[in-house]
Scaffold this active site. Structure first.
Site, short mmCIF file in Angstrom:
data_model
loop_
_atom_site.label_atom_id
_atom_site.label_comp_id
_atom_site.label_asym_id
_atom_site.label_seq_id
_atom_site.Cartn_x
_atom_site.Cartn_y
_atom_site.Cartn_z
N ASP A 135 0.86 -1.17 -0.07
CA ASP A 135 0.06 0.16 0.03
C ASP A 135 0.93 1.41 -0.01
OD1 ASP A 135 -2.07 1.78 0.47
OD2 ASP A 135 -2.55 1.24 2.36
N ARG A 178 -10.00 -13.07 7.62
CA ARG A 178 -8.86 -13.63 6.96
C ARG A 178 -9.02 -14.86 6.07
NH1 ARG A 178 -4.31 -10.84 8.97
NH2 ARG A 178 -4.26 -10.25 10.93
#
Ligand code: 5GP
Ligand code: MG
Length: 179
Positions: free
Chosen positions: A101, A163
């Site tokens: 990111d 997740r």
């Protein structure tokens, strides 16, 4: 759990196909080498184990944990939470990351491994979010280019959850506003 997802960005099948493409390239690069595969905890674990089953070369597996995120905002500060078992000195390192990111995590880890004398450091990332970049760093192998949204699933969490979704998706805004 699935009811909390607004939209699916990449299905399980699309992820699997992307991994086949990445593995082909890794198999060419590491043919006669034996890298240490460094999986960045916790997010990259799903990607790492699925990818390793597609790797046709000998490799050892190790884990490192850093933290840089709180909620959906990057804090901009990276700390080492769990270190490797192996000494990377003189070794080829193939780092497996879930998503790049801002690039701060990746920059920190590349610097750390190079400082410790790794022979080579390459990065294989499942996803790349180029719009989020704050530091000029890139993955040598990147699977999917994703928009600047907060994603969950296939290893990526929101507050430790989601997740285990087998796909990558975007959470409903109502999930954030509840907490
Ligand atoms: P960076 O240091 O590049 O800003 O962030 C990298 C780490 O932040 C990733 O390894 C991942 O753990 C987390 N991260 C970045 N984007 C997202 C996202 O969209 N969703 C989730 N769950 N985690 C993210
Ligand atoms: Mg991470």
């Amino acid at each position: 759990m699935n009811n909390d997802i607004q939209s699916v960005l990449y299905s399980e099948q699309q992820i699997d196909q992307m991994e086949d493409r990445l593995a082909k390239r890794l198999n060419a690069e590491y043919q006669n080498r034996q890298p240490i595969v460094v999986s960045v905890l916790t997010g990259a674990v799903f990607f790492t184990t699925d990818m390793m089953k597609k790797m046709d070369f000998k490799a050892t597996l190790d884990f490192i944990d850093v933290s840089s995120y709180e909620g959906t905002e990057s804090t901009g500060h990276v700390t080492l939470e769990h270190d490797l078992k192996h000494d990377v000195k003189g070794q080829d390192v193939l780092m497996m990351e879930d998503i790049v990111d801002t690039g701060r995590t990746l920059q920190y880890l590349i610097d750390l491994l190079q400082k410790r004398g790794a022979k080579s450091v390459k990065v294989c990332a499942m996803m790349d979010k180029p719009e989020g970049r704050k530091v000029d760093v890139h993955a040598d192998y990147a699977g999917l280019e994703v928009p600047n949204e907060f994603l969950v699933g296939y290893g990526l969490d929101y507050d430790g959850l989601y997740r285990n979704l087998p796909y990558v998706g975007i959470l409903k805004p109502s999930v954030y506003s509840q907490s």
